[in-house]
Design an enzyme around this catalytic site. Structure first.
Site, mmCIF file in Angstrom:
data_model
loop_
_atom_site.group_PDB
_atom_site.id
_atom_site.type_symbol
_atom_site.label_atom_id
_atom_site.label_comp_id
_atom_site.label_asym_id
_atom_site.label_seq_id
_atom_site.Cartn_x
_atom_site.Cartn_y
_atom_site.Cartn_z
ATOM 1 N N GLU A 259 -10.445 29.309 52.082
ATOM 2 C CA GLU A 259 -11.382 29.733 49.846
ATOM 3 C C GLU A 259 -10.563 29.415 49.670
ATOM 4 O O GLU A 259 -9.059 30.210 49.441
ATOM 5 C CB GLU A 259 -12.101 30.527 50.886
ATOM 6 C CG GLU A 259 -12.893 31.310 49.387
ATOM 7 C CD GLU A 259 -14.210 30.773 49.414
ATOM 8 O OE1 GLU A 259 -15.268 30.004 50.538
ATOM 9 O OE2 GLU A 259 -14.680 29.804 48.151
ATOM 10 N N ASN A 424 -16.759 27.266 38.145
ATOM 11 C CA ASN A 424 -16.492 29.370 37.921
ATOM 12 C C ASN A 424 -15.040 29.832 37.574
ATOM 13 O O ASN A 424 -14.556 28.897 37.692
ATOM 14 C CB ASN A 424 -16.876 29.838 39.681
ATOM 15 C CG ASN A 424 -17.648 29.122 39.922
ATOM 16 O OD1 ASN A 424 -19.020 30.052 39.185
ATOM 17 N ND2 ASN A 424 -18.278 28.780 41.126
HETATM 18 N N1 LIG Z 1 -20.757 26.596 42.317
HETATM 19 C C1 LIG Z 1 -19.871 26.155 43.585
HETATM 20 O O1 LIG Z 1 -20.093 26.307 44.579
HETATM 21 C C2 LIG Z 1 -18.029 26.122 43.591
HETATM 22 C C3 LIG Z 1 -17.997 25.575 42.513
HETATM 23 N N2 LIG Z 1 -16.303 25.532 42.559
HETATM 24 C C4 LIG Z 1 -15.396 25.313 40.753
HETATM 25 O O2 LIG Z 1 -14.819 24.607 40.957
HETATM 26 C C5 LIG Z 1 -13.664 24.048 39.768
HETATM 27 C C6 LIG Z 1 -13.115 23.336 40.731
HETATM 28 O O3 LIG Z 1 -12.595 23.811 41.737
HETATM 29 P P1 LIG Z 1 -11.955 22.830 42.763
HETATM 30 O O4 LIG Z 1 -12.262 21.239 43.381
HETATM 31 O O5 LIG Z 1 -11.109 23.802 44.050
HETATM 32 O O6 LIG Z 1 -10.080 22.434 41.855
HETATM 33 P P2 LIG Z 1 -9.166 21.347 41.776
HETATM 34 O O7 LIG Z 1 -8.237 21.659 41.324
HETATM 35 O O8 LIG Z 1 -9.181 20.494 44.098
HETATM 36 O O9 LIG Z 1 -10.504 19.996 41.302
HETATM 37 C C7 LIG Z 1 -10.293 20.244 39.072
HETATM 38 C C8 LIG Z 1 -10.265 19.111 39.189
HETATM 39 O O10 LIG Z 1 -10.513 18.395 38.265
HETATM 40 C C9 LIG Z 1 -9.889 18.327 37.006
HETATM 41 N N3 LIG Z 1 -9.195 18.325 35.748
HETATM 42 C C10 LIG Z 1 -8.631 19.544 35.739
HETATM 43 N N4 LIG Z 1 -9.169 19.845 34.480
HETATM 44 C C11 LIG Z 1 -9.793 18.100 33.599
HETATM 45 C C12 LIG Z 1 -10.334 17.979 32.621
HETATM 46 N N5 LIG Z 1 -10.070 18.690 31.525
HETATM 47 N N6 LIG Z 1 -11.044 16.890 32.469
HETATM 48 C C13 LIG Z 1 -11.301 16.174 33.748
HETATM 49 N N7 LIG Z 1 -10.858 16.631 34.701
HETATM 50 C C14 LIG Z 1 -10.012 17.751 34.592
HETATM 51 C C15 LIG Z 1 -8.502 17.885 38.529
HETATM 52 O O11 LIG Z 1 -8.164 16.853 37.985
HETATM 53 P P3 LIG Z 1 -6.453 16.103 38.501
HETATM 54 O O12 LIG Z 1 -6.720 16.005 39.127
HETATM 55 O O13 LIG Z 1 -5.947 14.678 37.604
HETATM 56 O O14 LIG Z 1 -5.476 16.941 38.423
HETATM 57 C C16 LIG Z 1 -8.976 17.934 39.377
HETATM 58 O O15 LIG Z 1 -9.411 16.407 39.720
HETATM 59 C C17 LIG Z 1 -13.191 25.427 39.669
HETATM 60 O O16 LIG Z 1 -13.783 26.309 39.074
HETATM 61 C C18 LIG Z 1 -14.352 25.980 41.239
HETATM 62 O O17 LIG Z 1 -14.797 27.487 40.760
HETATM 63 C C19 LIG Z 1 -15.335 25.721 43.403
HETATM 64 C C20 LIG Z 1 -16.207 25.382 44.859
HETATM 65 C C21 LIG Z 1 -17.207 25.995 45.030
HETATM 66 C C1 LIG Z 2 -17.806 29.473 44.639
HETATM 67 C C2 LIG Z 2 -16.604 28.961 44.452
HETATM 68 O O1 LIG Z 2 -16.110 29.060 46.109
HETATM 69 C C3 LIG Z 2 -15.565 28.929 44.078
HETATM 70 O O2 LIG Z 2 -15.893 28.738 42.844
HETATM 71 O O3 LIG Z 2 -14.174 28.592 44.449
HETATM 72 MG MG LIG Z 3 -14.101 28.951 46.531
#
Ligand SMILES: NC(=O)C1=CN([C@@H]2O[C@H](COP(=O)(O)OP(=O)(O)OC[C@H]3O[C@@H](n4cnc5c(N)ncnc54)[C@H](OP(=O)(O)O)[C@@H]3O)[C@@H](O)[C@H]2O)C=CC1
Ligand SMILES: CC(=O)C(=O)O
Ligand SMILES: [Mg+2]
Length: 568
Positions: A259, A424
């Site tokens: 996580e 989130n």
């Molecule tokens: N609702 C739910 O159940 C869940 C929600 N989330 C949420 O999703 C979000 C991302 O998590 P996660 O995928 O693990 O994070 P990561 O860091 O793996 O990915 C974030 C991505 O967003 C991109 N990014 C950052 N800033 C910008 C911007 N200004 N414009 C465009 N793209 C951007 C990054 O780009 P680059 O690759 O170029 O750095 C990267 O590709 C978090 O806020 C998390 O809380 C996550 C899991 C579950």
């Molecule tokens: C919900 C969740 O797992 C996250 O935002 O990372």
């Molecule tokens: Mg998470």
């Protein structure tokens, strides 16, 4: 973690004689009242008070669990600051575990935002200051070579599920180091409240490899190692030791949920251990399963099949590429096309713009499958206008990126644009529910990672869905545990998506809702668990024999009840 001044040379408190901390093994009297697992507070009956040396230690009144519940809810509702509610809930968990779970189960919609997102995010940020009693197990670089011994310090032996973080990507709040512990603790509370896994079978773990968050390093109340993050070999060796020790201590079938690791570690850890351990990454796989479920439900409102739609993501990390891959897998399975073909309907934008083939040289491996042939596009609005998606999904971790122009563009392209702002906590959501409904003039179907209240737009009430992996992981985990699963397979995630989607009723659809209400989550979790276990049996991944006939009933029968037992 005492408050005394520890003399590091002899392990004692300066100026004091060394003493042995000792305890009785059977709880009674004062010890029983201080034992959260067995404490019932004022609900101990006259007979129990007499039999367990409690007479006089409690005021004379005998309460019921229901009355205690009413009192606690009244107290919690008096707090206007969400963090105060969080602290009150944690205090209750540490005082009277069954009452905590009874209250959480009975008021799940009201309390989920307190013990989980968004408030848990603030709790992690301020963890050092609000920290009272330690919860969960801390394994740090200092424990290298003795991780097994540290695991053995945990008081429970029959652990079934571990949620582990290294705190580097806590929600969308970044590197919170050791203070990320709030996340495994919160996730495991949901394993019990939402999925019915016994609290004593749950183990929250934070692996502390340092932090690169300078604010925390400078904070005198910071509870973690005051050093920059270990990388490379040093990191890998600690994680390897941890993964081996977990299996030695708890056996083959211990479930490990990764996580909130940063993506440079998340993908490699999952790839390294998916064939040797029962593991899944919640952010990559749990999120994918919940979003796919929302899409399957949304088809009832949008019409067509998954392959008729075009998907655009803002954010190409764990959540974005994880969801994209599961959508492609489902399309490929349903249409018989190759996964490469299925991926062509899915586009991702990252911090540098649209992921396209001309960027291949500089892309990490998890983005490569999405680097389609296309002109470079540097921003989301242009990408929406060019790609013309029917579904827009925010997984960027950056708030307010779905601007009015973006939502208006989605609404001019689609009769009913599906918009998911998954990041989130609430501050990082790509747009609010109000913005989605207002800017789309009531056309959008909307869901978000953190909850939003219903919105009234032109006299119509719109109820946003909560697209959060909390719908999936508790039931998914229960399904794996109850059938004795040995490995996680992608088909189990697809089964969980279908299990969740099957729980959305016509009444929900009539209101435009694509996720069922959390109020029936235990029933939903039992159905998800049954689907997951059924698939595990089909794939030969379930070790519990014989297979129970009615898996929903079996799941329900495995679930923890928070009702007080009667003590002899
Ligand atoms: N609702 C739910 O159940 C869940 C929600 N989330 C949420 O999703 C979000 C991302 O998590 P996660 O995928 O693990 O994070 P990561 O860091 O793996 O990915 C974030 C991505 O967003 C991109 N990014 C950052 N800033 C910008 C911007 N200004 N414009 C465009 N793209 C951007 C990054 O780009 P680059 O690759 O170029 O750095 C990267 O590709 C978090 O806020 C998390 O809380 C996550 C899991 C579950
Ligand atoms: C919900 C969740 O797992 C996250 O935002 O990372
Ligand atoms: Mg998470």
């Amino acid at each position: 973690m005492g408050d005394g001044v520890v003399d590091n040379n002899n392990g004692g408190v300066q100026g004091c004689q060394l003493v042995t901390p000792w305890n009785m093994s059977i709880s009674s009297g004062h010890t029983l009242l201080r034992d959260p697992r067995h404490n019932k507070g004022l609900a101990f009956t006259e007979r129990e008070r007499h039999a367990h040396y409690l007479t006089g230690l409690l005021p004379p009144i005998i309460s019921t669990q229901e009355l205690q519940e009413k009192k606690v809810m009244q107290m919690i509702r008096q707090y206007e600051v969400p963090l105060q509610r969080y602290i009150a809930m944690i205090d209750l968990q540490e005082r009277n575990e069954r009452l905590f779970y009874k209250i959480l189960i009975d008021h799940v919609e009201e309390l989920l935002p307190v013990v989980y997102t968004p408030t848990v995010g603030e709790a992690c940020q301020k963890f050092g200051s609000i920290f009272r009693r330690p919860q969960g197990l801390y394994i740090s670089l200092k424990d290298k070579g003795q991780v097994l011994e540290v695991l053995r310090n945990w008081p429970e032996r029959n652990i079934e599920v571990i949620v582990v973080t290294d705190g580097e990507r806590i929600l969308g709040l970044g590197d919170l180091g050791c203070q990320g512990m709030g996340i495994p603790v919160g996730k495991l509370s949901l394993y019990t409240a939402l999925g019915g896994v016994r609290p004593s079978a749950c183990l929250p773990i934070t692996v502390d490899v340092g932090t690169n968050n300078q604010k925390l390093l400078d904070d005198e109340f910071y509870i973690g190692l005051k050093q920059n993050r270990a990388r490379g070999e040093e990191y890998d060796e600690l994680l390897e030791e941890f993964m081996k020790a977990v299996k030695i201590n708890y056996g083959e079938k211990i479930l490990i949920q990764f996580e909130d690791f940063a993506n440079h570690n998340a993908f490699s850890l999952l790839n390294r251990y998916r064939t040797t351990h029962l593991v899944f990454n919640d952010d990559i796989q749990g999120t994918a399963s919940v979003v796919l479920s929302g899409l399957l439900s949304a088809l009832k409102l949008l019409g067509g099949t998954l392959s008729d739609h075009t998907f655009l993501f803002l954010g190409a990390g764990e959540a974005g590429t994880g969801i994209a891959e599961l959508i492609a897998l489902q399309i490929s399975k349903k249409t018989g096309t190759s996964i490469e073909e299925a991926r062509k309907k899915i586009w991702l934008v990252d911090s540098k713009g649209l992921v396209v083939s001309s960027r291949k040289e500089s892309l990490p491996h998890f983005k490569l499958p999405w680097a389609h042939e296309h002109e470079p596009i540097s921003n989301l609005l242009e990408a929406v206008k060019d790609i013309k998606p029917s579904v827009l999904i925010g997984t960027s971790g950056v708030g307010r990126q779905f601007t009015q122009e973006v939502i208006e563009a989605m609404s001019s392209i689609n009769e009913k644009p599906l918009i998911m702002a998954l990041s989130n906590p609430t501050s990082q959501a790509e747009c609010t529910a109000e913005e989605a409904y207002t800017w789309s003039k009531g056309k959008a179907i909307f869901a978000s990672g953190s909850p939003f209240n219903p919105v009234t737009y032109e006299d119509k009430v719109f109820v946003p869905g909560q697209a959060n992996n909390a719908y999936i992981f508790p039931g998914f985990g229960l399904g794996l545990i109850m059938c004795g699963a040995t490995r996680v397979h992608d088909d189990l995630l697809l089964a969980a998506s279908e299990g969740l989607a099957s729980q959305v009723t016509d009444e929900n659809y009539a209101k435009g809702i694509i996720f069922p209400p959390f109020s029936s989550i235990r029933n939903i979790s039992a159905h998800i668990a049954a689907k997951v276990a059924d698939k595990a049996y089909e794939l030969g991944l379930a070790s519990l024999q014989p297979r129970p006939n009615d898996l929903v009933k079996f799941a329900e029968s495995c679930m923890y009840s928070p009702v007080y037992p009667i003590y002899r």
